[in-house]
Design a protein around this motif. Structure first.
Motif, PDB file in Angstrom:
ATOM      1  N   ALA A   1       0.817  -1.211   0.000  1.00  0.00           N
ATOM      2  CA  ALA A   1       0.000   0.000   0.000  1.00  0.00           C
ATOM      3  C   ALA A   1       0.852   1.264   0.000  1.00  0.00           C
ATOM      4  O   ALA A   1       0.392   2.327  -0.424  1.00  0.00           O
ATOM      5  CB  ALA A   1      -0.928   0.005   1.216  1.00  0.00           C
TER       6      ALA A   1
ATOM      7  N   LEU B   1      -7.754   0.519   1.713  1.00  0.00           N
ATOM      8  CA  LEU B   1      -7.334  -0.864   1.446  1.00  0.00           C
ATOM      9  C   LEU B   1      -8.452  -1.718   0.859  1.00  0.00           C
ATOM     10  O   LEU B   1      -8.189  -2.602   0.046  1.00  0.00           O
ATOM     11  CB  LEU B   1      -6.796  -1.496   2.724  1.00  0.00           C
TER      12      LEU B   1
ATOM     13  N   ALA C   1      -3.650  -4.724  -2.555  1.00  0.00           N
ATOM     14  CA  ALA C   1      -3.326  -3.519  -1.788  1.00  0.00           C
ATOM     15  C   ALA C   1      -2.412  -2.556  -2.526  1.00  0.00           C
ATOM     16  O   ALA C   1      -2.058  -1.512  -1.984  1.00  0.00           O
ATOM     17  CB  ALA C   1      -2.732  -3.855  -0.421  1.00  0.00           C
TER      18      ALA C   1
END
Length: 457
Positions: free
Chosen positions: A175, A364, A372
């Motif tokens: 992420a 997310l 992600a």
């Protein structure tokens, strides 16, 4: 009373024999065989700007059209639409190549003489996974599990001990990958300025860092970044690079920035995480296009094949074996996917972490289907080369000029009327989609054959 048997009719054959098949096929051909076309209804015409009359084409028909047509969906993923993916790959090839070789798309050919490197940045390990390992002499050695894996073994990339694998760290790193790249470029400029003996503030007055990067998913479900990095003068590709800027200096600065880059992840459960690059980094110089291989005997990358390599990964994205092609709507949705247990667990972790207040900014759940990863698969600095918008605009202009040449008029003497409304997306039946995919494959094979013959000539 026994009912008469209904004869078995091949649905594909029935669609091929339909009265509207020729018209439908011509619309599909116009999209290149798009698997999910946008269906439009309306009309267009080319009129004389002075009189308002509709122009006539050389065959005697008016330059107008009404009814229905298809527009390409534009999806870059090959697993979703092979035809639009091919078009995106071609655009990506020209975008990347223009920034390496120049002489096209408004980029001067002098960029080929500038310091240019092909860099691969990797992710760290979050736990041992099954892989195919080789020794220094190229001989295969056993995996950590003690077995030898063949090339297409589905176990490759899966954790050896799933219970010990750091799925939370995996998701958080993924992420923050885009932020990690941004921080890397900041440190890279700092190290370049320091090596040149100037301040960071003065760097923009002496040089500019230009790059194009592509994200590639590894089989363990984590991305690597492949990037073409170039040093320009302060105005970009058209400006001469300062004399102190050499490939060796750029290489040293990349190593230093790679080691210094770190991003602090939000605290979860009282645990802090410092996100960094993996230890493996690959840096190779790029030389002018004059060879047939991506890499020569000295480990040097060539322009032409490298552009194709980067374009391939820009369209590869996430396939069905890695993640989902569409956003995830619920945790139960994950269980219905035809993905490996490892990739499902990555998505489950992303979905569960998406419910934490301290991670709200990462979205997310929105990016759960991408394991992600929240960034673009292909991105570039502002002045690396041209843009996708410009490439597509040039293609539209070329098509308009072709039509105007046939009509024997100029753009300033006519008016183009376009009035279309969307009526739906996709084909009406699985048979139509199957036929469209066959058309796309035929076109792809014809391009490959033509390209192979051109290379031989």
């Amino acid at each position: 009373m026994a009912l008469p048997e209904v004869p078995s009719i091949d649905r594909l054959q029935r669609r091929l024999q339909a009265t509207d098949y020729s018209r439908w096929r011509s619309m599909v051909e116009a999209t290149g065989g798009c698997a999910h076309p946008v269906r439009l209804s309306g009309h267009w015409m080319i009129t004389d700007k002075t009189t308002g009359t509709v122009l006539t084409s050389p065959d005697g028909n008016p330059a107008m059209r009404s009814g229905h047509l298809f527009a390409p969906c534009g999806n870059r993923r090959e697993s979703v639409c092979p035809a639009c993916s091919d078009r995106y790959a071609a655009d990506a090839f020209h975008l990347v190549r223009a920034g390496m070789t120049g002489g096209t798309k408004g980029v001067p050919d002098t960029v080929a003489d500038k310091p240019r490197l092909f860099v691969t940045l990797t992710a760290p390990s979050f736990g041992p996974v099954h892989n195919r390992r080789t020794s220094a002499n190229g001989k295969q050695v056993p995996c950590r599990c003690g077995r030898y894996h063949h090339e297409h073994d589905p176990a490759i990339g899966q954790p050896i001990d799933a219970a010990a694998y750091d799925y939370t760290g995996h998701v958080l790193w993924q992420a923050h990958a885009g932020k990690l790249w941004n921080r890397f470029t900041i440190y890279l400029r700092r190290h370049l300025a320091r090596a040149a003996g100037i301040s960071v503030k003065e760097f923009k007055d002496h040089a500019r860092l230009s790059y194009a990067k592509v994200a590639e998913f590894q089989r363990r479900g984590i991305i690597h970044f492949h990037a073409v990095i170039r040093l320009d003068g302060p105005e970009g590709a058209s400006d001469a690079t300062p004399t102190w800027a050499t490939p060796e200096l750029l290489t040293d600065a990349i190593h230093a920035a790679h080691a210094a880059t770190a991003v602090e992840a939000p605290e979860i459960g009282g645990r802090d995480r410092l996100l960094v690059w993996g230890e493996q980094i690959d840096i190779r110089p790029i030389r002018a296009v004059d060879a047939d291989q991506v890499e020569d005997d000295h480990g040097t990358i060539t322009d032409d094949r490298l552009s194709s390599y980067v374009a391939k990964y820009a369209t590869k994205g996430t396939g069905k074996s890695e993640a989902a092609d569409r956003p995830i709507r619920s945790r139960e949705h994950i269980e219905l996917l035809t993905a490996s247990e490892h990739h499902k667990q990555i998505m489950r972790t992303a979905w569960d972490l998406g419910d934490l207040e301290e991670l709200d900014g990462l979205n997310l759940r929105r990016w759960c289907h991408m394991l992600a990863f929240r960034g673009h698969f292909l991105s570039k600095s502002q002045r690396y080369s041209t843009t996708f918008k410009q490439i597509r605009g040039d293609r539209q202009t070329w098509r308009l000029e072709q039509n105007l040449d046939e009509l024997g008029v100029t753009a300033d003497s006519i008016a183009v009327v376009n009035n279309w409304e969307m009526t739906g997306v996709g084909h009406h039946s699985p048979e139509e989609k199957e036929l469209a995919l066959a058309i796309a494959e035929r076109k792809r094979q014809a391009r490959q054959d033509r390209y192979a013959n051109e290379r031989k000539d």
